[in-house]
Design a protein around this motif. Structure first.
Motif, mmCIF file in Angstrom:
data_model
loop_
_atom_site.group_PDB
_atom_site.id
_atom_site.type_symbol
_atom_site.label_atom_id
_atom_site.label_comp_id
_atom_site.label_asym_id
_atom_site.label_seq_id
_atom_site.Cartn_x
_atom_site.Cartn_y
_atom_site.Cartn_z
ATOM 1 N N UNK A 169 0.765 -1.344 -0.062
ATOM 2 C CA UNK A 169 0.095 0.128 -0.073
ATOM 3 C C UNK A 169 1.052 1.275 0.074
ATOM 4 N N UNK A 170 0.799 2.070 -0.966
ATOM 5 C CA UNK A 170 1.634 3.315 -1.110
ATOM 6 C C UNK A 170 0.650 4.613 -1.713
ATOM 7 N N UNK A 171 1.217 5.574 -1.541
ATOM 8 C CA UNK A 171 0.507 6.841 -1.963
ATOM 9 C C UNK A 171 0.730 6.746 -3.660
ATOM 10 N N UNK A 172 -0.358 7.289 -4.391
ATOM 11 C CA UNK A 172 -0.164 7.183 -5.759
ATOM 12 C C UNK A 172 -0.152 8.806 -6.233
ATOM 13 N N UNK A 173 0.749 9.343 -6.143
ATOM 14 C CA UNK A 173 0.914 10.802 -6.387
ATOM 15 C C UNK A 173 0.846 11.104 -7.837
ATOM 16 N N UNK A 174 -0.046 11.949 -8.390
ATOM 17 C CA UNK A 174 -0.094 12.333 -9.783
ATOM 18 C C UNK A 174 0.086 14.039 -9.696
ATOM 19 N N UNK A 175 -0.008 14.507 -11.146
ATOM 20 C CA UNK A 175 -0.082 15.746 -11.183
ATOM 21 C C UNK A 175 -0.979 16.577 -10.882
ATOM 22 N N UNK A 176 -2.314 15.772 -10.306
ATOM 23 C CA UNK A 176 -3.273 16.493 -9.640
ATOM 24 C C UNK A 176 -3.138 16.571 -8.248
ATOM 25 N N UNK A 177 -2.169 15.580 -7.671
ATOM 26 C CA UNK A 177 -2.115 15.698 -6.084
ATOM 27 C C UNK A 177 -1.856 16.955 -5.368
ATOM 28 N N UNK A 178 -2.530 17.628 -4.653
ATOM 29 C CA UNK A 178 -1.976 18.723 -3.783
ATOM 30 C C UNK A 178 -0.583 18.721 -3.286
ATOM 31 N N UNK A 179 0.120 19.798 -3.388
ATOM 32 C CA UNK A 179 1.541 20.087 -3.001
ATOM 33 C C UNK A 179 1.711 19.277 -1.611
ATOM 34 N N UNK A 180 2.501 18.194 -1.772
ATOM 35 C CA UNK A 180 2.662 17.391 -0.473
ATOM 36 C C UNK A 180 3.257 18.081 0.642
ATOM 37 N N UNK A 181 3.718 19.378 0.427
ATOM 38 C CA UNK A 181 4.546 20.043 1.482
ATOM 39 C C UNK A 181 3.340 20.962 2.186
ATOM 40 N N UNK A 182 2.652 21.313 1.207
ATOM 41 C CA UNK A 182 1.324 22.335 1.658
ATOM 42 C C UNK A 182 0.291 21.539 2.390
ATOM 43 N N UNK A 183 0.175 20.402 1.717
ATOM 44 C CA UNK A 183 -0.687 19.385 2.356
ATOM 45 C C UNK A 183 -0.118 17.963 2.555
ATOM 46 N N UNK A 184 0.435 17.607 3.881
ATOM 47 C CA UNK A 184 0.950 16.214 3.935
ATOM 48 C C UNK A 184 0.421 15.316 3.748
ATOM 49 N N UNK A 185 1.052 14.179 3.230
ATOM 50 C CA UNK A 185 0.432 13.063 3.350
ATOM 51 C C UNK A 185 0.120 12.451 4.513
#
Length: 484
Positions: free
Chosen positions: A146-162
């Motif tokens: 199970x992993x995060x699937x980050x795409x071009x549409x994923x909010x900035x992971x710095x501003x919106x942490x996983x």
């Protein structure tokens, strides 16, 4: 100091006057020399350069997949199942770095950076990115679950942490990467010998076949995917441009880096040269003793046949700098272990072996031989017994390996489903050894403990089928079982 201030003030006044004089002219210009995703990814060439950069995150000078990860797959000497919290952490970092580079391009293109290009050209750029993204996620999901699937549409992971909720179910990850590969298959161009490093529709189909086969086995065991893997592999075999080279001894020669058997690979350049040939060699060949082969596997499991003596380095010169020096067996060598033959002489020239510079070894990622083996496995499992075509395609690999000697028994139609399946998995082990493939077969067939017997299965438990997530990311999204 006052003079400096006064000079600056006068300068500003003059600039304001100039602005007033030319105020009727448009000043809405993009500042020259300032690169942003929107103005840098403005041509297909710039986008493709960034994609090449994403591969550099995986294959860089003296690092990444230049050195094949020594997974405990039963083939590397000296591996262990005593995983710690930092075991293979670098793989997580390499692949997510590559994905970040890819998503930056896809985001810019979605925002209109390629406006003015034809829709076909834009789709082609997007297809390359989505293929490469799926390629990275396919590795990650098999290693980490199970992993995060980050795409071009994923909010900035710095501003919106996983968070822990960012980790998707394994089946969902496969659904997403399959969608990426399907888009790639539908929009990538055909094979072009002039651009061997560029993915094409057949490479995408090859990886889809591999993904389908993996879904049919552990941990998902969605057996309806066997038929899908069979049919996709058959499409590549019957309609694609690739073929098996007649002689196994030609596959890994550096002169054949761009042969018709190689579907996808890390292609080196002068900017990212490959490690010297002697990095893989034993002491007698002035080597650095990298890539020792597991003695038990080489001696007791790999069948005695001509292919074995090319893919493994078993007998070699006792002094590479003395043309008259006798050959010795690995058991009589200073290191006392066999080595990987694929990355040593005679697949390298003498100068490549000892020159100390770039050996020009092309690291394979997908070969046509793999597609034949995928077909054989999937067709047998889908039908509940080996089919004639599955037998024939598996025997293509065995016949080439035997080189007319008949040393390894061929597959037959009389074999049971389970016996034929074992024959295919064994053949994958022999043919694709040390190409970063075997470990994934070990994981999906759930044979991790078995292949590490008799000498390095200590510390094994079921949690070893997943690797630990690096501690910093695990704090946010959670850790895999056994590494908390």
């Amino acid at each position: 100091m006052k003079k400096d201030i006064l000079y600056s003030t006068k300068t500003i006044v003059m600039l304001l006057l100039m602005v007033a004089v030319f105020s009727c002219q448009s000043l809405e210009e993009v500042p020259e020399g300032i690169s942003t995703p929107q103005n840098f990814y403005a041509t297909t060439a710039q986008c493709e350069a960034a994609y090449a950069g994403s591969m550099n995150a995986l294959f860089f000078t003296w690092g990444g997949y230049q050195g094949i990860p020594s997974f405990p797959d039963g083939q590397f000497e000296g591996t262990t199942l005593d995983f710690g919290s930092t075991s293979f952490n670098e793989l997580w970092t390499w692949h997510y770095k590559a994905i970040a580079n890819i998503n930056a391009v896809l985001k810019a293109v979605k925002s209109g950076s390629l406006a003015g290009n034809s829709q076909e050209a834009i789709d082609g750029v997007v297809a390359q990115g989505r293929f490469l993204r799926a390629f990275n996620y396919f590795t990650l999901v098999r290693l980490y679950g199970k992993i995060p699937y980050i795409t071009e549409d994923t909010p900035d992971v710095v501003l919106t942490p996983l968070t822990a909720a960012s980790r998707l179910e394994i089946s969902t990850v496969y659904d997403l990467l399959q969608a990426d590969l399907t888009f790639a298959m539908d929009h990538l161009g055909d094979f072009d010998a002039a651009t061997p490093g560029k993915p094409n529709k057949w490479v995408a189909k090859g990886y889809l076949a591999k993904v389908y086969l993996t879904r049919a086995t552990a941990p998902l065991s969605q057996t309806d995917y066997y038929a899908k893997a069979r049919d996709m592999a058959d499409d590549v075999i019957t309609k694609g441009p690739y073929k098996l080279l007649p002689a196994f001894s030609d596959v890994f020669k550096t002169a054949n880096n761009r042969s018709t058997e190689i579907m996808f690979a890390f292609h080196t350049t002068s900017e990212t040269p490959y490690m010297p040939g002697n990095s893989w060699a034993p002491s007698e060949m002035d080597g650095w003793s990298g890539g020792p082969v597991k003695i038990y596997w080489a001696s007791n499991i790999y069948p005695e046949q001509p292919r074995k003596h090319n893919y493994l380095l078993l007998d070699f010169t006792s002094d590479i700098y003395d043309p008259a020096a006798p050959l010795i067996n690995w058991s009589k060598s200073a290191d006392g272990v066999p080595y990987i033959g694929k990355y040593n002489m005679p697949n390298l020239t003498y100068d490549q072996q000892v020159g100390g510079g770039d050996a020009g070894i092309e690291m394979k990622l997908l070969r046509f031989a793999d597609i034949l083996l995928i077909y054989a496995e999937a067709a047998n499992m889908a039908a509940g017994a080996p089919t004639q075509l599955a037998v024939d395609r598996l025997n293509m690999i065995i016949d080439r390996a035997n080189a007319g000697t008949g040393k390894e028994p061929k597959a037959t139609l009389a074999m049971s489903k389970l016996d034929f399946d074992q024959k295919v998995i064994d053949e994958r082990s022999y043919e694709l050894c040390f190409e970063n493939d075997r470990y994934f077969d070990v994981l999906r067939k759930r044979i991790l403990q078995k292949v590490n017997l008799p000498d390095n299965a200590q510390g094994y438990d079921e949690n070893d089928y997943l690797l630990p997530i690096p501690a910093l990311d695990a704090r946010a999204i959670g850790q895999n079982p056994g590494f908390e």
